[in-house]
Design an enzyme around this catalytic site. Structure first.
Site, PDB file in Angstrom:
ATOM      1  N   HIS A 217     -14.770  -3.418  -3.353  1.00 20.19           N
ATOM      2  CA  HIS A 217     -13.584  -2.969  -4.082  1.00 20.19           C
ATOM      3  C   HIS A 217     -12.447  -3.945  -3.771  1.00 20.19           C
ATOM      4  O   HIS A 217     -12.243  -4.328  -2.625  1.00 20.19           O
ATOM      5  CB  HIS A 217     -13.234  -1.548  -3.631  1.00 20.19           C
ATOM      6  CG  HIS A 217     -11.924  -1.069  -4.169  1.00 20.19           C
ATOM      7  ND1 HIS A 217     -11.614  -1.157  -5.510  1.00 20.19           N
ATOM      8  CD2 HIS A 217     -10.852  -0.520  -3.562  1.00 20.19           C
ATOM      9  CE1 HIS A 217     -10.398  -0.681  -5.688  1.00 20.19           C
ATOM     10  NE2 HIS A 217      -9.913  -0.288  -4.525  1.00 20.19           N
TER      11      HIS A 217
ATOM     12  N   CYS B  73     -10.592   5.002  -6.574  1.00 16.34           N
ATOM     13  CA  CYS B  73     -11.159   3.639  -6.524  1.00 16.34           C
ATOM     14  C   CYS B  73     -12.671   3.645  -6.323  1.00 16.34           C
ATOM     15  O   CYS B  73     -13.327   2.631  -6.527  1.00 16.34           O
ATOM     16  CB  CYS B  73     -10.491   2.830  -5.412  1.00 16.34           C
ATOM     17  SG  CYS B  73      -8.721   2.658  -5.676  1.00 16.34           S
TER      18      CYS B  73
ATOM     19  N   ASN C 153      -5.566  -4.467  -7.771  1.00 18.00           N
ATOM     20  CA  ASN C 153      -6.481  -3.335  -7.588  1.00 18.00           C
ATOM     21  C   ASN C 153      -6.571  -2.559  -8.903  1.00 18.00           C
ATOM     22  O   ASN C 153      -5.606  -1.910  -9.309  1.00 18.00           O
ATOM     23  CB  ASN C 153      -5.925  -2.460  -6.460  1.00 18.00           C
ATOM     24  CG  ASN C 153      -6.796  -1.259  -6.164  1.00 18.00           C
ATOM     25  OD1 ASN C 153      -7.699  -0.919  -6.923  1.00 18.00           O
ATOM     26  ND2 ASN C 153      -6.508  -0.592  -5.054  1.00 18.00           N
TER      27      ASN C 153
HETATM   28  O1  UT7 Z   1      -7.687   1.052  -3.332  1.00 19.31           O
HETATM   29  C1  UT7 Z   1      -7.532   2.119  -2.476  1.00 19.31           C
HETATM   30  C2  UT7 Z   1      -7.242   1.745  -1.143  1.00 19.31           C
HETATM   31  N1  UT7 Z   1      -5.969   1.121  -0.978  1.00 19.31           N
HETATM   32  C3  UT7 Z   1      -5.842   0.268  -0.017  1.00 19.31           C
HETATM   33  O2  UT7 Z   1      -6.825  -0.021   0.634  1.00 19.31           O
HETATM   34  C4  UT7 Z   1      -4.505  -0.306   0.324  1.00 19.31           C
HETATM   35  C5  UT7 Z   1      -4.397  -0.456   1.800  1.00 19.31           C
HETATM   36  N2  UT7 Z   1      -3.138  -0.933   2.312  1.00 19.31           N
HETATM   37  C6  UT7 Z   1      -2.678  -2.203   2.117  1.00 19.31           C
HETATM   38  O3  UT7 Z   1      -3.281  -2.968   1.391  1.00 19.31           O
HETATM   39  C7  UT7 Z   1      -1.460  -2.637   2.871  1.00 19.31           C
HETATM   40  O4  UT7 Z   1      -1.155  -1.683   3.857  1.00 19.31           O
HETATM   41  C8  UT7 Z   1      -0.210  -2.882   1.974  1.00 19.31           C
HETATM   42  C9  UT7 Z   1      -0.426  -4.120   1.141  1.00 19.31           C
HETATM   43  C10 UT7 Z   1       0.013  -1.685   1.093  1.00 19.31           C
HETATM   44  C11 UT7 Z   1       1.013  -3.107   2.842  1.00 19.31           C
HETATM   45  O5  UT7 Z   1       0.830  -4.227   3.687  1.00 19.31           O
HETATM   46  P1  UT7 Z   1       1.253  -4.146   5.232  1.00 19.31           P
HETATM   47  O6  UT7 Z   1       0.966  -5.469   5.814  1.00 19.31           O
HETATM   48  O7  UT7 Z   1       0.520  -2.946   5.792  1.00 19.31           O
HETATM   49  O8  UT7 Z   1       2.787  -3.957   5.147  1.00 19.31           O
HETATM   50  P2  UT7 Z   1       3.685  -2.740   5.673  1.00 19.31           P
HETATM   51  O9  UT7 Z   1       3.438  -1.523   4.836  1.00 19.31           O
HETATM   52  O10 UT7 Z   1       3.477  -2.621   7.154  1.00 19.31           O
HETATM   53  O11 UT7 Z   1       5.135  -3.261   5.392  1.00 19.31           O
HETATM   54  C12 UT7 Z   1       5.669  -4.379   6.093  1.00 19.31           C
HETATM   55  C13 UT7 Z   1       7.064  -4.650   5.579  1.00 19.31           C
HETATM   56  C14 UT7 Z   1       7.970  -3.420   5.553  1.00 19.31           C
HETATM   57  O12 UT7 Z   1       9.269  -3.843   5.893  1.00 19.31           O
HETATM   58  P3  UT7 Z   1       9.819  -3.625   7.389  1.00 19.31           P
HETATM   59  O13 UT7 Z   1       9.752  -2.139   7.621  1.00 19.31           O
HETATM   60  O14 UT7 Z   1       8.885  -4.391   8.279  1.00 19.31           O
HETATM   61  O15 UT7 Z   1      11.208  -4.173   7.316  1.00 19.31           O
HETATM   62  C15 UT7 Z   1       7.969  -3.001   4.096  1.00 19.31           C
HETATM   63  O16 UT7 Z   1       9.133  -2.308   3.724  1.00 19.31           O
HETATM   64  O17 UT7 Z   1       7.002  -5.103   4.211  1.00 19.31           O
HETATM   65  C16 UT7 Z   1       7.881  -4.324   3.390  1.00 19.31           C
HETATM   66  N3  UT7 Z   1       7.340  -4.249   2.053  1.00 19.31           N
HETATM   67  C17 UT7 Z   1       7.552  -5.182   1.110  1.00 19.31           C
HETATM   68  N4  UT7 Z   1       8.288  -6.315   1.130  1.00 19.31           N
HETATM   69  C18 UT7 Z   1       8.302  -7.074   0.006  1.00 19.31           C
HETATM   70  C19 UT7 Z   1       6.506  -3.304   1.545  1.00 19.31           C
HETATM   71  N5  UT7 Z   1       6.182  -3.611   0.253  1.00 19.31           N
HETATM   72  C20 UT7 Z   1       6.835  -4.773  -0.029  1.00 19.31           C
HETATM   73  C21 UT7 Z   1       6.892  -5.593  -1.169  1.00 19.31           C
HETATM   74  N6  UT7 Z   1       7.637  -6.730  -1.096  1.00 19.31           N
HETATM   75  N7  UT7 Z   1       6.216  -5.315  -2.301  1.00 19.31           N
END
Ligand code: UT7
Length: 325
Positions: free
Chosen positions: A252, A114, A282
């Site tokens: 970004h 990225c 992204n």
């Molecule tokens: O470009 C390079 C750099 N990349 C980034 O900067 C990305 C950085 N990370 C992020 O943007 C975020 O961490 C994410 C968007 C990837 C994830 O968001 P989050 O608020 O950190 O969610 P999480 O990973 O803590 O997941 C929360 C819940 C989980 O369920 P449980 O364990 O709480 O039951 C996941 O399984 O959301 C669930 N989950 C989803 N639910 C519906 C994860 N992906 C999805 C989805 N739809 N697509």
């Protein structure tokens, strides 16, 4: 007077096919409300025939047109991408050939995920400042739809395809790139990576057999907020400016919550931060130059404005640039 690289033209290209959050609800166990509230993304573009080179060439043509120069004047092409069509030749050489850029110009790719565009911009800026190039084409492009596991909801909802390009022209005066930095920390490579199809020589067997993008979202999120905020304050200070001088920050576009946290850290008002993540997700190396092109075409950047770019991505890599428009 010292030479500077001035951004004399911008261009971009995204595939025609729009994939909405509702479309993804039919593919994986997700919802529009989860994707919108956690990331700010509403839709993204997915290539159907618009490959990395096709998008790069279109974005470059648009940038040349806006700079009002011919491809024949370009003496350096640098492309940031981690989704090249071939292992070699470089995307830059294929762009050179398709645009009719003269034989003998230099053309190469940089791999910084990225941060690819800011790495490419940093390299081209240094060639120009050293007098080794006069007019450079700098492109950020990625086609993540090729390296995403469309069954993995934790990654497939985040990415899209796209490209952006700028023309850098050597010139004297106050306008142009004032400061540019790139950084990396390879110790954290496992936070965000794509093993790809090449058998890696020193990774574990399981990584070698698995093709698609992997990400530790939570950790990447925290590091991104911390690192981008510091990169901006450092580079603004290096340029002898203050954060209040920033007319437009073009970060970004990975997650609206990362962008908002960075904005709050720097106490920047909403109208000084450009976002288009809701339309494209992204787009990796395409993200910043695509946003820049949209900002320029929307009249958000005026002569003399201080514009700041900041990126964060796999590697880990990050970078920042300050430009006086
Ligand atoms: O470009 C390079 C750099 N990349 C980034 O900067 C990305 C950085 N990370 C992020 O943007 C975020 O961490 C994410 C968007 C990837 C994830 O968001 P989050 O608020 O950190 O969610 P999480 O990973 O803590 O997941 C929360 C819940 C989980 O369920 P449980 O364990 O709480 O039951 C996941 O399984 O959301 C669930 N989950 C989803 N639910 C519906 C994860 N992906 C999805 C989805 N739809 N697509």
């Amino acid at each position: 007077m010292a030479l500077r690289s001035r951004i004399s033209g911008t261009g971009s290209c995204v595939p025609r096919k729009v994939v909405t959050n509702q479309d993804l609800e039919r593919i994986v166990d997700t919802s529009d409300s989860w994707i919108s509230s956690r990331t700010g993304i509403k839709e993204r573009r997915v290539s159907v025939g618009e490959t990395t080179v096709v998008m790069a060439v279109k974005a470059a043509r648009n940038a040349l047109k806006s700079a009002d120069i011919s491809a024949k004047e370009i003496d350096l092409v640098v492309v940031g991408t981690v989704t090249p069509e071939m292992i070699f030749p470089s995307t830059a050489c294929l762009v050179q050939s398709q645009l009719g850029i003269k034989s003998g110009a230099a053309a190469f790719d940089v791999s910084a995920a990225c941060s690819g565009f800011l790495y490419a911009l940093d390299a081209a800026d240094k060639y120009i400042k050293a007098g080794a190039a006069k007019k450079a084409l700098v492109i950020g492009v990625d086609q993540f739809s090729r390296i995403i596991d469309w069954k993995d909801r934790s990654t497939c909802v985040l990415f899209g395809d796209g490209a952006g390009a700028v023309v850098l022209s050597a010139g004297e005066g106050e306008r142009g790139v004032l400061s540019s930095v790139i950084h990396s920390d390879g110790r954290h490579w496992e936070m965000l990576y794509a093993p790809g199809s090449i058998q890696p020589s020193h990774f574990e067997e399981k990584a070698a057999n698995d093709y698609y993008v992997k990400m530790n979202g939570n950790e990447t999120f925290k590091l991104a907020v911390r690192t981008m905020g510091k990169a901006i304050t450092d580079i603004i200070e290096d340029a002898g400016l203050a954060t209040e001088d920033i007319a437009l920050l073009i970060p970004h576009q990975a997650n609206i919550r990362i962008i908002n946290a960075t904005k709050e850290r720097l106490k920047l008002p909403d109208d000084r931060v450009f976002t288009n993540i809701e339309k494209y997700g992204n787009t990796s190396a395409g993200s910043i130059p695509l946003a820049l092109d949209e900002a320029v075409r929307a009249g958000r950047v005026k002569d003399g404005d201080i514009v700041v770019f900041v990126s964060f991505g796999g590697g880990l890599t990050w970078g920042a640039t300050v430009v006086r428009w």
